[in-house]
Design a protein around this motif. Structure first.
Motif, mmCIF file in Angstrom:
data_model
loop_
_atom_site.group_PDB
_atom_site.id
_atom_site.type_symbol
_atom_site.label_atom_id
_atom_site.label_comp_id
_atom_site.label_asym_id
_atom_site.label_seq_id
_atom_site.Cartn_x
_atom_site.Cartn_y
_atom_site.Cartn_z
ATOM 1 N N GLN A 94 1.157 -1.225 0.010
ATOM 2 C CA GLN A 94 0.473 -0.067 0.018
ATOM 3 C C GLN A 94 0.781 1.377 -0.141
ATOM 4 O OE1 GLN A 94 -3.566 -0.332 -0.927
ATOM 5 N NE2 GLN A 94 -2.476 -1.940 -0.852
ATOM 6 N N TYR A 95 2.474 1.399 0.178
ATOM 7 C CA TYR A 95 3.018 2.797 -0.166
ATOM 8 C C TYR A 95 3.678 2.118 -1.245
ATOM 9 C CZ TYR A 95 2.705 1.911 4.818
ATOM 10 O OH TYR A 95 2.483 2.691 6.139
ATOM 11 N N CYS A 96 3.598 1.528 -2.256
ATOM 12 C CA CYS A 96 5.371 1.126 -3.408
ATOM 13 C C CYS A 96 4.068 0.423 -5.065
ATOM 14 C CB CYS A 96 6.252 0.840 -3.598
ATOM 15 S SG CYS A 96 6.154 -0.906 -3.173
ATOM 16 N N GLY A 97 3.591 -0.412 -4.302
ATOM 17 C CA GLY A 97 2.341 -0.770 -5.011
ATOM 18 C C GLY A 97 2.552 -2.137 -6.312
ATOM 19 N N VAL A 125 -1.531 -2.324 7.229
ATOM 20 C CA VAL A 125 -2.156 -1.943 5.774
ATOM 21 C C VAL A 125 -1.176 -3.683 5.156
ATOM 22 C CG1 VAL A 125 -2.644 0.123 5.053
ATOM 23 C CG2 VAL A 125 -0.497 -0.983 5.255
ATOM 24 N N THR A 126 -1.291 -4.034 4.448
ATOM 25 C CA THR A 126 -0.066 -5.068 3.680
ATOM 26 C C THR A 126 1.592 -3.818 3.059
ATOM 27 O OG1 THR A 126 -1.871 -6.387 2.293
ATOM 28 C CG2 THR A 126 -0.086 -6.540 1.220
ATOM 29 N N CYS A 131 9.274 -1.051 1.883
ATOM 30 C CA CYS A 131 8.461 -0.484 2.807
ATOM 31 C C CYS A 131 7.956 -0.250 3.949
ATOM 32 C CB CYS A 131 7.417 0.012 1.808
ATOM 33 S SG CYS A 131 7.417 0.419 0.319
ATOM 34 N N ASN A 132 8.296 -1.320 4.399
ATOM 35 C CA ASN A 132 8.091 -1.378 6.514
ATOM 36 C C ASN A 132 8.804 -1.030 6.403
ATOM 37 O OD1 ASN A 132 6.362 -2.257 8.591
ATOM 38 N ND2 ASN A 132 5.557 -4.055 8.050
ATOM 39 N N ASN A 144 7.524 10.399 5.324
ATOM 40 C CA ASN A 144 7.618 11.478 3.993
ATOM 41 C C ASN A 144 7.047 10.039 3.085
ATOM 42 O OD1 ASN A 144 7.280 13.140 2.640
ATOM 43 N ND2 ASN A 144 9.010 13.511 2.128
ATOM 44 N N MET A 145 5.945 8.942 3.763
ATOM 45 C CA MET A 145 5.564 7.634 2.668
ATOM 46 C C MET A 145 3.647 8.496 1.952
ATOM 47 S SD MET A 145 7.742 4.749 4.446
ATOM 48 C CE MET A 145 7.391 3.922 2.731
ATOM 49 N N ILE A 146 3.377 7.648 1.038
ATOM 50 C CA ILE A 146 1.486 8.390 1.396
ATOM 51 C C ILE A 146 1.372 6.509 0.742
ATOM 52 C CG2 ILE A 146 0.182 8.836 -0.933
ATOM 53 C CD1 ILE A 146 2.569 11.681 -1.146
ATOM 54 N N LEU A 147 0.028 5.976 1.586
ATOM 55 C CA LEU A 147 -0.475 4.783 1.699
ATOM 56 C C LEU A 147 -1.438 5.423 0.062
ATOM 57 C CD1 LEU A 147 -2.046 4.812 5.013
ATOM 58 C CD2 LEU A 147 -0.751 3.380 3.660
ATOM 59 N N LEU A 148 -1.684 3.955 -0.337
ATOM 60 C CA LEU A 148 -2.090 4.404 -1.786
ATOM 61 C C LEU A 148 -4.107 4.426 -1.476
ATOM 62 C CD1 LEU A 148 -0.047 1.540 -3.836
ATOM 63 C CD2 LEU A 148 0.097 4.085 -4.263
#
Length: 177
Positions: A94-97, A125-126, A131-132, A144-148
């Motif tokens: 859910q951060y990088c897709g 989230v997964t 990313c984790n 500074n990370m965005i959730l999808l």
């Protein structure tokens, strides 16, 4: 059923549809055959192979549909689990897709437990391992990370089947969305 040949087929799973064609659950071939023989379900899709008994043969079911409609409680409180979160997020970080596969995915707390975040549908989230690790014990804003997508509790009882249904070509057409 002692005379069955091809007993390996009994280890497969069968998709059960409600009378309205909604996916309900996955069951064993043995249970599906019992429902078919009791005329509680009808055969929708079958494998090319057959189960052979002493007196008859039967196509191995892949999809069956219940004859009577089963009412599904829509507001059922579903327990938050790793498997459920992965299914809800369709095994996608859910951060990088990315979709690296279940073995490389983790369940991430949006608000870390160290900052008072709990394990709930709205806070997990997964995430892929990278990313984790990058996020660490911080919130997405702090890292500074965005959730999808915004995490939420699934509304549909059979949501946990989504990942499973997409794995089998015959079942894929019974997914919603």
């Amino acid at each position: 059923m002692r005379c069955l040949k091809g007993v390996h087929a009994l280890g497969q799973r069968v998709l059960v549809l409600n009378a309205s064609y909604e996916p309900l659950q996955l069951i064993s071939v043995r249970r599906a055959v019992i429902l078919l023989l009791q005329e509680k379900a009808e055969l929708i899709e079958a494998a090319e192979a057959q189960l052979r008994a002493c007196a008859f043969s039967l196509d191995i079911p892949l999809v069956i549909r219940l004859v009577r409609y089963i009412r599904i409680p829509r507001r059922l409180k579903l327990p938050c689990s790793r498997r459920g979160v992965f299914a809800r997020d369709r095994e996608t970080c859910q951060y990088c897709g990315s979709q690296p596969g279940r073995a490389y995915l983790t369940m991430d707390h949006v608000v870390p437990r160290s900052q008072g975040g709990g394990t709930s549908w709205e806070n997990v989230v997964t995430a892929c391992r990278d990313c984790n690790h990058r996020k660490g014990g911080r919130t997405p804003d702090q890292a500074n990370m965005i959730l999808l997508s915004t995490p939420r509790q699934p509304q549909y009882l059979a949501f946990a089947l989504l990942g499973e249904l997409e794995r089998h070509d015959v079942w894929r057409k019974y997914t919603f969305g």
